[in-house]
Scaffold this motif. Structure first.
Motif, short mmCIF file in Angstrom:
data_model
loop_
_atom_site.label_atom_id
_atom_site.label_comp_id
_atom_site.label_asym_id
_atom_site.label_seq_id
_atom_site.Cartn_x
_atom_site.Cartn_y
_atom_site.Cartn_z
N PRO A 1 0.81 -1.23 0.00
CA PRO A 1 0.00 0.00 0.00
C PRO A 1 0.84 1.27 0.00
O PRO A 1 0.48 2.26 -0.64
N ALA A 2 1.97 1.25 0.68
CA ALA A 2 2.82 2.45 0.73
C ALA A 2 3.40 2.82 -0.62
O ALA A 2 3.87 3.94 -0.81
N ASP A 3 3.39 1.87 -1.57
CA ASP A 3 3.92 2.15 -2.91
C ASP A 3 2.95 2.96 -3.77
O ASP A 3 3.32 3.44 -4.84
N PHE B 1 -5.23 0.91 3.44
CA PHE B 1 -4.19 1.93 3.59
C PHE B 1 -4.18 2.52 4.99
O PHE B 1 -3.99 3.73 5.17
N SER B 2 -4.36 1.69 5.99
CA SER B 2 -4.51 2.19 7.36
C SER B 2 -3.26 2.91 7.86
O SER B 2 -3.34 3.81 8.69
N ASP B 3 -2.09 2.50 7.38
CA ASP B 3 -0.84 3.07 7.89
C ASP B 3 -0.21 4.09 6.95
O ASP B 3 0.85 4.63 7.26
N VAL B 4 -0.83 4.31 5.80
CA VAL B 4 -0.27 5.26 4.84
C VAL B 4 -1.38 6.21 4.38
O VAL B 4 -2.56 5.96 4.61
N SER B 5 -0.97 7.26 3.71
CA SER B 5 -1.96 8.28 3.33
C SER B 5 -1.81 8.67 1.87
O SER B 5 -1.15 9.66 1.53
N PRO B 6 -2.43 7.91 0.95
CA PRO B 6 -2.38 8.32 -0.46
C PRO B 6 -3.18 9.59 -0.69
O PRO B 6 -4.12 9.89 0.06
N ALA B 7 -2.80 10.32 -1.70
CA ALA B 7 -3.61 11.47 -2.11
C ALA B 7 -4.87 10.96 -2.80
O ALA B 7 -4.91 9.83 -3.29
N PHE B 8 -5.90 11.78 -2.85
CA PHE B 8 -7.15 11.40 -3.49
C PHE B 8 -7.50 12.36 -4.62
O PHE B 8 -7.33 13.58 -4.48
N TYR B 9 -8.00 11.80 -5.70
CA TYR B 9 -8.49 12.59 -6.82
C TYR B 9 -9.92 12.16 -7.14
O TYR B 9 -10.32 11.02 -6.88
N SER B 10 -10.68 13.07 -7.73
CA SER B 10 -12.03 12.73 -8.22
C SER B 10 -12.43 13.75 -9.28
O SER B 10 -12.15 14.94 -9.14
N ASN B 11 -13.07 13.28 -10.34
CA ASN B 11 -13.62 14.21 -11.34
C ASN B 11 -15.14 14.28 -11.28
O ASN B 11 -15.76 14.97 -12.09
N LYS B 12 -15.74 13.56 -10.34
CA LYS B 12 -17.21 13.53 -10.26
C LYS B 12 -17.80 14.91 -9.94
O LYS B 12 -18.89 15.24 -10.38
N ALA B 13 -17.07 15.72 -9.16
CA ALA B 13 -17.56 17.05 -8.83
C ALA B 13 -17.60 17.96 -10.05
O ALA B 13 -18.24 19.00 -10.04
N GLN B 14 -16.91 17.54 -11.14
CA GLN B 14 -16.89 18.32 -12.37
C GLN B 14 -17.84 17.78 -13.44
O GLN B 14 -18.47 18.56 -14.16
N ILE B 15 -17.94 16.44 -13.54
CA ILE B 15 -18.72 15.86 -14.64
C ILE B 15 -19.75 14.83 -14.16
O ILE B 15 -20.36 14.16 -14.98
#
Length: 408
Positions: A299-301, A327-341
């Motif tokens: 997950p950290a990768d 991902f309990s021990d790591v923090s990936p960034a999040f993206y989403s395009n739903k708020a746009q389309i």
């Protein structure tokens, strides 16, 4: 996969899309950079409903397509969108100069020829004693998506059209990768298309009780909002040109930096109802774990995740619970395009994949602020690996892993 001593990769040679974000790569990137929202209002059964149609420029491209060939006027809008996106992907891949090379095609759709089917059915109800036109059946079958794309591109490889609800596009990736790794093809177009802005489809979504009650100019689709459901329908298509290549082959065509498909994991859970989902998002967990296992990653990768999160309280919460478990021990960034389309159903995973690839290539995107737990995000944040989630009715989920590969 390996053949002899040279490792082979599944490389994304090109991609194309049409949606509310735009009809060209430049317009799409401008929309992502500015955060532009594509929502407008569609009258439906006495009320005004927010939807996300094609951008005006993309609509002009569709009109030009219909003028090229009168036969295209008899096809469903979902097929038109798939053709436009596929042309872009093929051009970016540079495959037109090698017509002798067979290209496989797997482009799916959750609903298929929605607009045409509704029109023909309404005509039948009003004129049931009359014989239907002979073109009704072939123009409303799901298979006409891939076959007409092949017709337009003069492709000669295997053709697949399928529907796995909103996981459709990512499962197209799974199929394409499987064919390529098996050595049954060297090039494949994969993706999804959807044109669901029709009266009956909107009524179906509203009947489930998930449709947003916010106005089109008031950010109607709000992923991860737990106060109310904010699902909004959008339309679009995205298609990707996949090729099986070794590092020397990449170098021969000048590819020093390229995105590769690391894995596609699939998951299924026994759904508590036709539209239900477990609170812990068991199918999401299975798909993400399978993708990580295939790619031999931890997950950290994974630097970032493009969320499925269509703006439904139960579904969004379940996905976040699943991510927390993985991902309990790591923090990936999040993206989403739903708020746009909004949510483009069977095309949504493909449009999310486009967003993921843009992030890997260092394009200017905005992380989803209410979702991310990272504290070190900046405008120049560039993950090296990114995960894309999708899930659909019936308990199915898919997760694709993409990685930026530098060959020099």
């Amino acid at each position: 996969m390996s053949r002899g001593k040279e490792q082979e990769y599944i490389v994304i040679r090109g991609m194309g899309s049409v949606s509310g974000l735009g009809g060209t790569p430049e317009e799409v990137q401008a929309s992502y950079s500015s955060g532009k929202k594509a929502f407008t209002t569609l009258p439906h059964l006495g009320s005004q409903v927010p939807v996300a149609p094609l951008s005006p420029a993309a609509e002009e491209l569709l009109s030009s397509l219909l003028q090229e060939n009168p036969v295209y006027g008899s096809l469903d809008r979902s097929v038109h969108l798939a053709i436009l996106a596929s042309r872009q992907a093929l051009a970016q891949a540079g495959w037109q100069s090698e017509p002798s090379c067979a290209i496989g095609i797997n482009i799916g759709s959750s609903r298929g020829a929605t607009g045409l089917f509704e029109q023909f059915h309404a005509h039948f109800l009003e004129n049931s004693s009359q014989r239907l036109p002979p073109g009704v059946s072939p123009s409303t079958t799901l298979g006409n998506v891939a076959s007409w794309v092949a017709h337009d591109l003069q492709a000669t490889g295997p053709l697949i059209s399928h529907s796995v609800t909103c996981s459709t596009a990512l499962q197209a990736f799974a199929n394409g990768v499987a064919w390529l790794k098996a050595g049954m093809a060297k090039r494949f177009l994969v993706g999804g298309t959807e044109a669901p802005l029709t009266p009956f489809t909107i009524a179906q979504m509203k009947s489930i009780g998930i449709y947003s009650k916010f106005a089109a100019d008031d950010s109607p689709c709000r992923p991860l909002n737990q106060e109310s459901n904010t699902f909004v329908l959008g339309e679009g298509a995205a298609v990707f040109a996949l090729e099986r290549m070794t590092l020397p082959e990449m170098a021969a065509v000048g590819l020093s930096e390229i995105v590769v498909v690391e894995a596609v994991g699939l998951g299924y859970e026994r759904s508590p109802s036709k539209t239900g989902i477990s609170p812990e998002g068991a199918h999401f967990q299975l798909a993400m774990r399978e993708a990580l296992a295939q790619a031999a990653l931890m997950p950290a990768d994974v630097g970032a995740i493009v969320l499925h999160a269509p703006g439904t309280k139960a579904g969004d919460a379940a996905e976040m619970q699943a991510i927390q478990q993985i991902f309990s021990d790591v923090s990936p960034a999040f993206y989403s395009n739903k708020a746009q389309i909004g949510h483009t159903l069977g095309a949504s995973g493909a449009l999310s994949a486009e967003m993921a690839i843009s992030a890997l290539l260092g394009k200017n995107l905005t992380q989803y602020p209410s979702a991310s737990r990272r504290t070190d995000l900046s405008s120049n944040f560039m993950p090296s690996s990114i995960m894309v989630n999708a899930a659909g009715f019936g308990g199915n989920a898919a997760c694709a892993l993409f990685r930026l590969l530098r060959t020099a």
